[in-house]
Enzyme design. Sequence first.
Site, PDB file in Angstrom:
ATOM      1  N   HIS A   7      -0.784   6.922   3.743  1.00  0.00           N
ATOM      2  CA  HIS A   7      -0.751   5.470   3.401  1.00  0.00           C
ATOM      3  C   HIS A   7       0.859   5.268   3.239  1.00  0.00           C
ATOM      4  CE1 HIS A   7      -4.766   4.270   1.611  1.00  0.00           C
ATOM      5  NE2 HIS A   7      -4.858   5.952   2.440  1.00  0.00           N
ATOM      6  N   GLU A  64       1.247   9.258   0.271  1.00  0.00           N
ATOM      7  CA  GLU A  64       1.929   7.874   0.116  1.00  0.00           C
ATOM      8  C   GLU A  64       3.432   7.921   0.863  1.00  0.00           C
ATOM      9  OE1 GLU A  64       0.851   5.373  -0.840  1.00  0.00           O
ATOM     10  OE2 GLU A  64      -1.432   6.200  -1.771  1.00  0.00           O
TER      11      GLU A  64
HETATM   12  O1  0X9 Z   1      -4.889   3.247  -3.806  1.00  0.00           O
HETATM   13  C1  0X9 Z   1      -4.954   4.074  -2.779  1.00  0.00           C
HETATM   14  O2  0X9 Z   1      -6.508   3.448  -1.913  1.00  0.00           O
HETATM   15  C2  0X9 Z   1      -4.047   4.736  -2.173  1.00  0.00           C
HETATM   16  N1  0X9 Z   1      -2.886   4.125  -2.387  1.00  0.00           N
HETATM   17  S1  0X9 Z   1      -2.498   2.616  -1.511  1.00  0.00           S
HETATM   18  O3  0X9 Z   1      -1.016   2.528  -2.463  1.00  0.00           O
HETATM   19  N2  0X9 Z   1      -1.701   3.143  -0.357  1.00  0.00           N
HETATM   20  O4  0X9 Z   1      -3.815   1.671  -1.451  1.00  0.00           O
HETATM   21  C3  0X9 Z   1      -4.021   5.599  -3.472  1.00  0.00           C
HETATM   22  C4  0X9 Z   1      -5.285   6.517  -2.954  1.00  0.00           C
HETATM   23  C5  0X9 Z   1      -5.655   8.145  -3.621  1.00  0.00           C
HETATM   24  N3  0X9 Z   1      -6.192   8.011  -4.130  1.00  0.00           N
HETATM   25  C6  0X9 Z   1      -6.610   8.028  -5.475  1.00  0.00           C
HETATM   26  N4  0X9 Z   1      -5.979   7.843  -5.545  1.00  0.00           N
HETATM   27  N5  0X9 Z   1      -7.247   8.489  -6.024  1.00  0.00           N
HETATM   28 ZN    ZN Z   2      -3.039   2.835   1.164  1.00  0.00          ZN
END
Ligand code: 0X9
Ligand code: ZN
Length: 309
Positions: A198, A271
């Site tokens: 991501h 990320e």
């Molecule tokens: O929100 C998401 O799906 C991910 N971040 S993004 O900014 N690329 O959208 C993070 C997913 C990781 N998982 C958790 N934070 N639980």
């Molecule tokens: Zn994402």
Amino acid sequence: GFPPQDRDYHTYTETVAELDKAAAEHADLARKSSVGSSAEGRDIPVLKISDNVTEDENEPEVLFTCNQHAREHLTTEMCLHIVQRYTDGYSTDPAIAEMVDTREIWVVPMVNPDGSVYDVAGFGYRGWRRNRESTPTDLNRNWGYQWGCCGGSSGDPNASTYRGPAPFSAPETSAIRDFTDSRVIGGEQQIEAHIDFHTFSELVLWPYGYTENNTAPGMTQQQYDRFARIGRAMAASNGYTPQQSSDLYVTDGSINDWMWAEHGILSFTFEMYPGSGGIEGFYPPDEVIDRETARNDEAVSILLREAGA
Ligand code: 0X9
Ligand code: ZN
Ligand code: CA
Ligand code: CA
Ligand code: CA
């Protein structure tokens, strides 16, 4: 397509062409197949990289997925970089050849092709995240483990983190699910490790995302410690910050939780660049592609070594 100043990014068509080219130039090492179709009917290709690539050998398998979120285009470049490194690098780099000979590597550069195309189809970028169903779904809230359990997704069809009407309701998540399920052979999941790429914030994240607890059903302290150890080692190599994903914020229905809980796959989220920013953080100039994808070379090597260790 991409604006002229960002022409080094690959569109869907160009991404498919890169995979076809890798498979054509390295017929012994790389083979393209399909995991299924998107909501708008685009093929979702997967490239397998290994010696004797047409055979299913008894070698640890590793999966890389990119571009679940439409606007995170740098991640597609990350998957294409992995493809280049493990195919073009085979004849010149003995460490690469060793990995290709002893592992089976699966790469899905565009999990969300419709969203990716839509994001660059207008004048300038659209800032799109979800897929392109008539009611668009956030694919990374649509996975079927603890789906919608814990306030880490939205039931509002207008929200950017809309989880969809049911687990795996999106054709894109169900295609990757079916592919992953298909790697269970003789009762044993062949895929040992996975990174879902991501952008952005420069983080290495491990499960669970649905709970802030370190341990939970399906995650012992020992298993958590292994995630943390490998996550920290990868982060030490690329300068990202390592943490449990729920330390960022709680998410339910994310890919990592399902991959781990359902299949015991060592599943991380990266990320990528940049470390911080607003909406422009999703659109770094194409000049950074080489540097920011190569930045993860050692982390990818660490994960490949860990698979089969
Ligand atoms: O929100 C998401 O799906 C991910 N971040 S993004 O900014 N690329 O959208 C993070 C997913 C990781 N998982 C958790 N934070 N639980
Ligand atoms: Zn994402
Ligand atoms: Ca440029
Ligand atoms: Ca092989
Ligand atoms: Ca195999």
